[in-house]
Structures are given as C-alpha cells and as structure tokens.
Scaffold this motif. Structure first.
Motif, PDB file in Angstrom:
ATOM      1  N   THR A 131      70.338  61.785  14.196  1.00 38.76           N
ATOM      2  CA  THR A 131      69.813  60.416  14.128  1.00 38.76           C
ATOM      3  C   THR A 131      68.701  60.293  13.090  1.00 38.76           C
ATOM      4  OG1 THR A 131      68.202  60.813  15.913  1.00 38.76           O
ATOM      5  CG2 THR A 131      70.357  59.917  16.540  1.00 38.76           C
ATOM      6  N   PHE A 132      68.092  61.423  12.714  1.00 38.63           N
ATOM      7  CA  PHE A 132      67.069  61.376  11.665  1.00 38.63           C
ATOM      8  C   PHE A 132      67.662  60.959  10.324  1.00 38.63           C
ATOM      9  CE2 PHE A 132      64.578  64.917  14.018  1.00 38.63           C
ATOM     10  CZ  PHE A 132      63.998  63.969  14.848  1.00 38.63           C
ATOM     11  N   GLY A 133      68.987  60.977  10.226  1.00 39.65           N
ATOM     12  CA  GLY A 133      69.641  60.615   8.976  1.00 39.65           C
ATOM     13  C   GLY A 133      69.740  59.123   8.744  1.00 39.65           C
ATOM     14  N   GLY A 134      69.206  58.311   9.662  1.00 37.29           N
ATOM     15  CA  GLY A 134      69.263  56.862   9.504  1.00 37.29           C
ATOM     16  C   GLY A 134      68.750  56.358   8.171  1.00 37.29           C
ATOM     17  N   PRO A 135      67.556  56.782   7.735  1.00 38.09           N
ATOM     18  CA  PRO A 135      67.029  56.294   6.442  1.00 38.09           C
ATOM     19  C   PRO A 135      67.925  56.624   5.246  1.00 38.09           C
ATOM     20  CG  PRO A 135      65.277  57.305   7.734  1.00 38.09           C
ATOM     21  CD  PRO A 135      66.567  57.591   8.454  1.00 38.09           C
ATOM     22  N   ILE A 136      68.712  57.685   5.352  1.00 36.50           N
ATOM     23  CA  ILE A 136      69.628  58.052   4.258  1.00 36.50           C
ATOM     24  C   ILE A 136      70.644  56.932   4.053  1.00 36.50           C
ATOM     25  CG2 ILE A 136      71.358  59.726   3.500  1.00 36.50           C
ATOM     26  CD1 ILE A 136      69.901  61.782   5.320  1.00 36.50           C
ATOM     27  N   PHE A 137      71.216  56.458   5.158  1.00 37.17           N
ATOM     28  CA  PHE A 137      72.223  55.403   5.066  1.00 37.17           C
ATOM     29  C   PHE A 137      71.593  54.055   4.736  1.00 37.17           C
ATOM     30  CE2 PHE A 137      74.286  58.727   7.457  1.00 37.17           C
ATOM     31  CZ  PHE A 137      75.590  58.698   7.005  1.00 37.17           C
ATOM     32  N   TRP A 142      67.730  59.625  -4.587  1.00 39.72           N
ATOM     33  CA  TRP A 142      69.096  60.148  -4.629  1.00 39.72           C
ATOM     34  C   TRP A 142      69.118  61.629  -4.249  1.00 39.72           C
ATOM     35  CZ3 TRP A 142      73.160  57.714  -3.798  1.00 39.72           C
ATOM     36  CH2 TRP A 142      73.454  56.480  -4.373  1.00 39.72           C
ATOM     37  N   SER A 143      68.111  62.373  -4.689  1.00 43.94           N
ATOM     38  CA  SER A 143      68.006  63.787  -4.314  1.00 43.94           C
ATOM     39  C   SER A 143      67.801  63.920  -2.809  1.00 43.94           C
ATOM     40  CB  SER A 143      66.842  64.451  -5.056  1.00 43.94           C
ATOM     41  OG  SER A 143      67.033  64.389  -6.455  1.00 43.94           O
ATOM     42  N   ALA A 144      67.001  63.004  -2.245  1.00 45.89           N
ATOM     43  CA  ALA A 144      66.763  63.018  -0.803  1.00 45.89           C
ATOM     44  C   ALA A 144      68.054  62.724  -0.043  1.00 45.89           C
ATOM     45  CB  ALA A 144      65.690  61.999  -0.434  1.00 45.89           C
ATOM     46  N   VAL A 145      68.842  61.779  -0.546  1.00 43.45           N
ATOM     47  CA  VAL A 145      70.121  61.448   0.090  1.00 43.45           C
ATOM     48  C   VAL A 145      71.056  62.662   0.076  1.00 43.45           C
ATOM     49  CG1 VAL A 145      72.239  60.084  -0.165  1.00 43.45           C
ATOM     50  CG2 VAL A 145      70.004  58.972  -0.360  1.00 43.45           C
ATOM     51  N   THR A 204      54.731  58.635  10.327  1.00 49.21           N
ATOM     52  CA  THR A 204      56.146  58.988  10.268  1.00 49.21           C
ATOM     53  C   THR A 204      56.416  60.449  10.643  1.00 49.21           C
ATOM     54  OG1 THR A 204      56.708  57.280   8.666  1.00 49.21           O
ATOM     55  CG2 THR A 204      58.164  59.181   8.766  1.00 49.21           C
ATOM     56  N   PRO A 205      55.654  61.423  10.137  1.00 48.62           N
ATOM     57  CA  PRO A 205      55.937  62.817  10.513  1.00 48.62           C
ATOM     58  C   PRO A 205      55.873  63.081  12.014  1.00 48.62           C
ATOM     59  CG  PRO A 205      54.493  62.754   8.608  1.00 48.62           C
ATOM     60  CD  PRO A 205      54.582  61.350   9.118  1.00 48.62           C
ATOM     61  N   ILE A 206      55.061  62.296  12.740  1.00 52.42           N
ATOM     62  CA  ILE A 206      54.951  62.485  14.189  1.00 52.42           C
ATOM     63  C   ILE A 206      56.285  62.229  14.874  1.00 52.42           C
ATOM     64  CG2 ILE A 206      53.749  61.690  16.271  1.00 52.42           C
ATOM     65  CD1 ILE A 206      51.410  60.882  14.475  1.00 52.42           C
ATOM     66  N   SER A 245      64.414  62.496   4.999  1.00 55.11           N
ATOM     67  CA  SER A 245      63.848  61.252   5.536  1.00 55.11           C
ATOM     68  C   SER A 245      62.398  61.070   5.104  1.00 55.11           C
ATOM     69  CB  SER A 245      63.935  61.256   7.065  1.00 55.11           C
ATOM     70  OG  SER A 245      65.283  61.279   7.492  1.00 55.11           O
ATOM     71  N   LEU A 246      61.639  62.170   5.099  1.00 51.74           N
ATOM     72  CA  LEU A 246      60.237  62.086   4.698  1.00 51.74           C
ATOM     73  C   LEU A 246      60.097  61.680   3.231  1.00 51.74           C
ATOM     74  CD1 LEU A 246      58.620  65.147   6.526  1.00 51.74           C
ATOM     75  CD2 LEU A 246      58.099  62.723   6.881  1.00 51.74           C
ATOM     76  N   ILE A 247      60.955  62.234   2.394  1.00 52.54           N
ATOM     77  CA  ILE A 247      60.922  61.869   0.971  1.00 52.54           C
ATOM     78  C   ILE A 247      61.183  60.376   0.800  1.00 52.54           C
ATOM     79  CG2 ILE A 247      62.099  62.154  -1.255  1.00 52.54           C
ATOM     80  CD1 ILE A 247      62.627  65.076  -0.432  1.00 52.54           C
ATOM     81  N   ILE A 248      62.185  59.873   1.529  1.00 51.91           N
ATOM     82  CA  ILE A 248      62.523  58.447   1.439  1.00 51.91           C
ATOM     83  C   ILE A 248      61.370  57.586   1.947  1.00 51.91           C
ATOM     84  CG2 ILE A 248      64.046  56.648   2.352  1.00 51.91           C
ATOM     85  CD1 ILE A 248      66.290  58.789   2.356  1.00 51.91           C
TER      86      ILE A 248
END
Length: 282
Positions: A89-95, A113-116, A226-228, A263-266
């Motif tokens: 579920t942490f992959g949400g920001p990627i999409f 794009w690298s983060a994706v 966000t990191p929390i 996700s953190l990069i995004i």
C-alpha cells in the motif's frame, strides 16, 4: 501522524480478524460507524448546510473508486501476510505520480521517474510469491494502489472548492450505501457482541485515522511527518507475528525498503514544488 498510524494498524487487524464476514458487510459497518467522528468536525454554523455541493458527479467518482480500493485492500488483508499488504500500500504515491501525468498534465522530472522505477522494483520483490505459489491475491493491494490514484486525483480537484468535512461526508455516505446494497447478493451474518465491538473499533479507527492524517499535514511540514507513516510496517510485522505467526520474508523487507524510499522521494519532491500532498490511504 503517530495516532493515524496506530489507528490504521488497528483497523487492519480488525479487518483481518473479521475475515468470516462478507466483504460488503464489513464495508458497510466500517463506514456507517465511521460517520461518528465526521460530525464532530462540522462547524456549528454549517450544521444545516454542510452537505451542499455543486460537484456531485466527482463526489460519486471519488466514492466509487475509494470503495473499490478499500474492497481490494480488505481482500488482501484477509488472504495475505499483514506485512506484505501494508508494504504494497506504500506504493500509492507511485501510481498517483503516473495518474497526475495523464489527468492533470503535470510534468514529471528524472527524480520522480527514478522513484517510480524504484517503487515498481520493490513491488515486484514483494509480490514474488504470486509467481512462485500462483497466489493471485497479491494483485489486490496493487489494485488498491491503482484506485487510490483515482481517489487522490479527485480529492486534489475537490479540495479546491469543497471543505474537508463535505468530502469526508459524501465518501462515507456513498461507501455505506454501496456496502449496504450487497445485502441482496450475500448472506450477512449477525455479529456477536465481541465482533460488534471489533466492528465499532474498525469504523472509528478507520475514520479517525484519516482525520488525524489530514490534520498532521495541516500542522507540520510533509517532510517531517511523512516518514512516521512507515511505522505501520513495524506494527504490521509485530502484530502479524504474534497474532497470526507470520514471519516476513527477506525479499518482502527489501522490497518494502525500495517502495518506502520511492514514496519518500516523491513526497519530498512534491513538498519542494509546494504541491498538495495526498498521503496513502486517505
């Protein structure tokens, strides 16, 4: 944010524990009980007009895609190790990043794009049991992420004209109705007293978690709070081990680290660009 993480973790445990109830019934009770906290955030001078909106279509789209996302999440929680589902579920920001290109015409640079790419690599590592054991349920958290992207894009648009309590109200109302409609297609079960308490905790925690998440981004920099959010993986590993004897695989932890880094990069990039932050599972 810590409170939000704890509430989401408790919600996940309740969903996994109540796996013998129809998904539609769980969806209905999650949102019907979730009405309670929402009414406490409606301003007193708006108590008779908070429901007014000029964008019912977008509210419906947000609710339907949100309901589909949550159903996919519930199915994953029932059938997969807790840590695997939470990690995916942490992959949400990627999409969301990908969806923003097509629906919001946003320009995405090499860093995002690298983060994706990094995030997708991490997700492949986590879902590797799907290829080895032919476990199709590993698709469900990814389906959650896809529909979450639709939710995030619609919330970004709605938040320009609608109050947070209006968005939350219509989402909760329509998801409750969608869950209630399933009573005609599945055999609902009368909850025992203990199960009703679990449903009550599930509904309250799910609703409060989102309110706390929104408030954390209102009161502090996204890069700080966000990191929390990734503490939820620690809770998932602990609860999964002690309640269901689940031991996370090395590839799962490695993949989770890639997805978290992505996700953190995004998030950091969006924070620098002063864009509205939409966190996973809102």
């Amino acid at each position: 944010m810590v409170g939000s993480v704890i509430c989401f973790s408790i919600m996940d445990i309740c969903v996994k524990w109540l796996d013998y109830y129809p998904v539609g019934q769980v969806l209905f009770l999650r949102f019907f009980i979730g009405f309670i906290p929402i009414f406490f955030i409606i301003p007193k001078d708006k108590i008779f007009s908070f429901y007014k909106t000029s964008r019912p279509g977008l509210h419906a789209f947000r609710a339907i895609t949100g309901a589909l996302a949550i159903i996919a999440l519930f199915l994953g929680l029932r059938e997969l190790p807790l840590a695997d589902v939470v990690s995916l579920t942490f992959g949400g920001p990627i999409f969301v990043t990908i969806a923003s290109i097509f629906f919001l015409s946003e320009r995405v640079g090499i860093k995002r794009w690298s983060a994706v790419f990094l995030g997708f690599l991490g997700m492949l590592l986590i879902v590797q049991p799907a290829f080895i054991d032919v476990n199709y349920y590993y698709i469900t958290p990814i389906v959650f992420c896809i529909f979450f992207a639709c939710v995030a894009i619609s919330v970004r648009s709605l938040s320009k004209t609608e109050a947070n309590y209006t968005i939350a109200f219509y989402f909760t109302l329509l998801c409750s109705l969608l869950g209630l409609a399933t009573i005609f297609f599945s055999d609902w079960i009368m909850p025992t007293l203990i199960d009703f308490v679990l449903f009550f905790v599930l509904g309250l925690c799910g609703s409060v978690a989102n309110l706390l998440l929104t408030q954390s981004y209102r009161l502090a920099e996204a890069s700080l709070v966000t990191p929390i959010k990734y503490l939820s993986l620690v809770f998932a590993i602990i609860f999964g081990y002690f309640i269901w004897s689940e031991i996370p695989k090395i590839l799962t932890l490695l993949g989770a680290s890639f997805v978290i880094a992505s996700s953190l990069i995004i998030f950091i990039r969006e924070n620098k660009l002063k864009k509205q932050i939409v966190a996973p599972r809102t």
